[in-house]
Design an enzyme around this catalytic site. Structure first.
Site, short mmCIF file in Angstrom:
data_model
loop_
_atom_site.label_atom_id
_atom_site.label_comp_id
_atom_site.label_asym_id
_atom_site.label_seq_id
_atom_site.Cartn_x
_atom_site.Cartn_y
_atom_site.Cartn_z
N LYS A 1 -46.59 -9.63 -88.25
CA LYS A 1 -47.49 -10.76 -88.71
C LYS A 1 -47.70 -10.55 -90.60
CE LYS A 1 -50.10 -9.32 -84.57
NZ LYS A 1 -51.24 -8.69 -84.09
N TYR B 1 -51.47 -17.60 -79.00
CA TYR B 1 -52.52 -16.64 -78.53
C TYR B 1 -53.43 -17.36 -77.50
CZ TYR B 1 -51.53 -12.65 -81.95
OH TYR B 1 -51.10 -11.42 -82.41
N PHE C 1 -62.96 -13.23 -81.27
CA PHE C 1 -62.05 -13.18 -82.62
C PHE C 1 -61.00 -14.19 -82.64
CE2 PHE C 1 -60.65 -10.08 -79.64
CZ PHE C 1 -59.22 -10.33 -79.25
N ARG D 1 -43.64 -2.13 -76.95
CA ARG D 1 -44.76 -1.89 -76.98
C ARG D 1 -45.26 -0.40 -77.16
NH1 ARG D 1 -48.82 -5.97 -76.52
NH2 ARG D 1 -50.00 -4.81 -74.84
N THR E 1 -53.49 -1.42 -79.57
CA THR E 1 -53.44 -2.53 -80.05
C THR E 1 -54.56 -2.07 -81.27
OG1 THR E 1 -53.83 -3.74 -78.25
CG2 THR E 1 -54.89 -4.77 -80.06
N ARG F 1 -48.07 1.06 -85.46
CA ARG F 1 -49.35 0.65 -85.77
C ARG F 1 -50.14 2.04 -86.14
NH1 ARG F 1 -50.60 -3.29 -80.76
NH2 ARG F 1 -50.15 -5.55 -81.93
N ASN G 1 -53.25 -5.39 -87.58
CA ASN G 1 -52.22 -4.40 -86.86
C ASN G 1 -50.58 -4.58 -87.23
OD1 ASN G 1 -52.22 -6.59 -85.19
ND2 ASN G 1 -53.30 -5.39 -83.33
N HIS H 1 -46.81 -7.91 -83.53
CA HIS H 1 -46.90 -8.19 -82.08
C HIS H 1 -45.68 -8.04 -81.30
CE1 HIS H 1 -47.56 -11.16 -78.84
NE2 HIS H 1 -46.26 -11.42 -78.98
N GLU I 1 -42.82 -16.89 -74.95
CA GLU I 1 -43.05 -16.67 -76.32
C GLU I 1 -41.54 -16.94 -77.03
OE1 GLU I 1 -46.73 -13.66 -76.08
OE2 GLU I 1 -45.07 -12.75 -76.83
P1 GTP Z 1 -50.31 -8.51 -80.00
O1 GTP Z 1 -48.88 -7.66 -79.68
O2 GTP Z 1 -50.55 -9.03 -81.24
O3 GTP Z 1 -50.59 -9.57 -78.83
O4 GTP Z 1 -51.48 -7.47 -79.67
P2 GTP Z 1 -51.74 -6.62 -78.34
O5 GTP Z 1 -51.03 -7.18 -77.21
O6 GTP Z 1 -51.83 -5.10 -78.32
O7 GTP Z 1 -53.51 -6.90 -78.13
P3 GTP Z 1 -53.98 -8.39 -77.73
O8 GTP Z 1 -52.93 -9.19 -76.92
O9 GTP Z 1 -54.95 -8.10 -76.89
O10 GTP Z 1 -54.64 -8.86 -78.71
C1 GTP Z 1 -53.95 -9.86 -79.80
C2 GTP Z 1 -54.25 -9.61 -81.29
O11 GTP Z 1 -55.50 -9.77 -81.40
C3 GTP Z 1 -54.46 -7.87 -81.38
O12 GTP Z 1 -53.06 -7.66 -82.01
C4 GTP Z 1 -55.36 -8.11 -82.69
O13 GTP Z 1 -54.72 -8.41 -83.84
C5 GTP Z 1 -56.12 -9.17 -82.23
N1 GTP Z 1 -57.45 -8.25 -81.82
C6 GTP Z 1 -57.45 -7.81 -80.51
N2 GTP Z 1 -58.60 -7.38 -80.23
C7 GTP Z 1 -59.40 -7.50 -81.34
C8 GTP Z 1 -60.79 -7.28 -81.84
O14 GTP Z 1 -61.41 -6.56 -81.11
N3 GTP Z 1 -61.09 -7.67 -83.12
C9 GTP Z 1 -60.28 -8.27 -83.81
N4 GTP Z 1 -60.71 -8.68 -85.19
N5 GTP Z 1 -59.10 -8.60 -83.65
C10 GTP Z 1 -58.42 -8.17 -82.20
MG MG Z 2 -51.14 -9.28 -76.67
#
Ligand code: GTP
Ligand code: MG
Length: 151
Positions: free
Chosen positions: A9, A49, A57, A85, A91, A102, A112, A115, A126
């Site tokens: 990112k 997303y 968020f 992952r 996350t 991370r 973080n 992705h 994707e």
């Molecule tokens: P990705 O690999 O980026 O998809 O992350 P993930 O699969 O571990 O988490 P998820 O798909 O649930 O969320 C996507 C992204 O949204 C995360 O990587 C974070 O950057 C953001 N995100 C998730 N939860 C929160 C939250 O509670 N607050 C904020 N500000 N961002 C969040």
């Molecule tokens: Mg995700």
């Protein structure tokens, strides 16, 4: 062979973490199939997303993803979706184990740095969203026989 979509990112790119992150996937033995630096539009970020559109968020997340260059990649290998992952970590970086990307390199959930697709269906969608079929490399890499063995 299984493929996953991985993206560094804008925070990871701006912090100079590309080589550090790519190295972890490469050293593991996964194969880089596609890579490009792109600045996604907000509309494109919303498509990426779309599953999260009801979350509070979502708007900030899409603004952030479209705020600068993203390093989009496709990695290939046995179990690469799930293991990718694992390499990435939880996350929320506060909950990511040390040794994960991370866990080692990020502090807060909104920044973080990376992705990774969360399952076979999302990986397929994707990869299709971010890459044209002709951008995916089909070469054999010699190290494959050393990573997997002959039988
Ligand atoms: P990705 O690999 O980026 O998809 O992350 P993930 O699969 O571990 O988490 P998820 O798909 O649930 O969320 C996507 C992204 O949204 C995360 O990587 C974070 O950057 C953001 N995100 C998730 N939860 C929160 C939250 O509670 N607050 C904020 N500000 N961002 C969040
Ligand atoms: Mg995700």
């Amino acid at each position: 062979m299984e493929r996953t979509f991985i993206a560094i990112k804008p925070d990871g790119v701006q912090r100079g973490l590309i080589s550090e992150i790519v190295a972890r996937f490469e050293r593991k033995g996964f194969k880089l199939v596609a890579i490009k630096l792109v600045v996604p539009s907000k509309d494109f970020a919303q498509k990426h997303y779309h599953d999260l559109k009801e979350r509070p968020f979502f708007n900030g997340l899409c603004d952030f993803l479209s705020s600068g260059p993203v390093l989009a990649m496709v990695w290939e290998g046995e179990g690469v979706i799930k293991y990718g992952r694992k390499l990435i970590g939880a996350t929320d970086p506060q909950k990511s184990e040390p040794g994960t990307i991370r866990g080692d390199l990020a502090v807060v959930v909104g920044r973080n740095i990376i992705h990774g697709s969360d399952g076979p269906e999302t990986a397929k969608d994707e990869i299709k969203l971010w890459f044209k079929p002709e951008e995916l490399n089909t070469c054999t890499i010699n190290s494959e026989k050393w990573v997997y063995g002959a039988n």
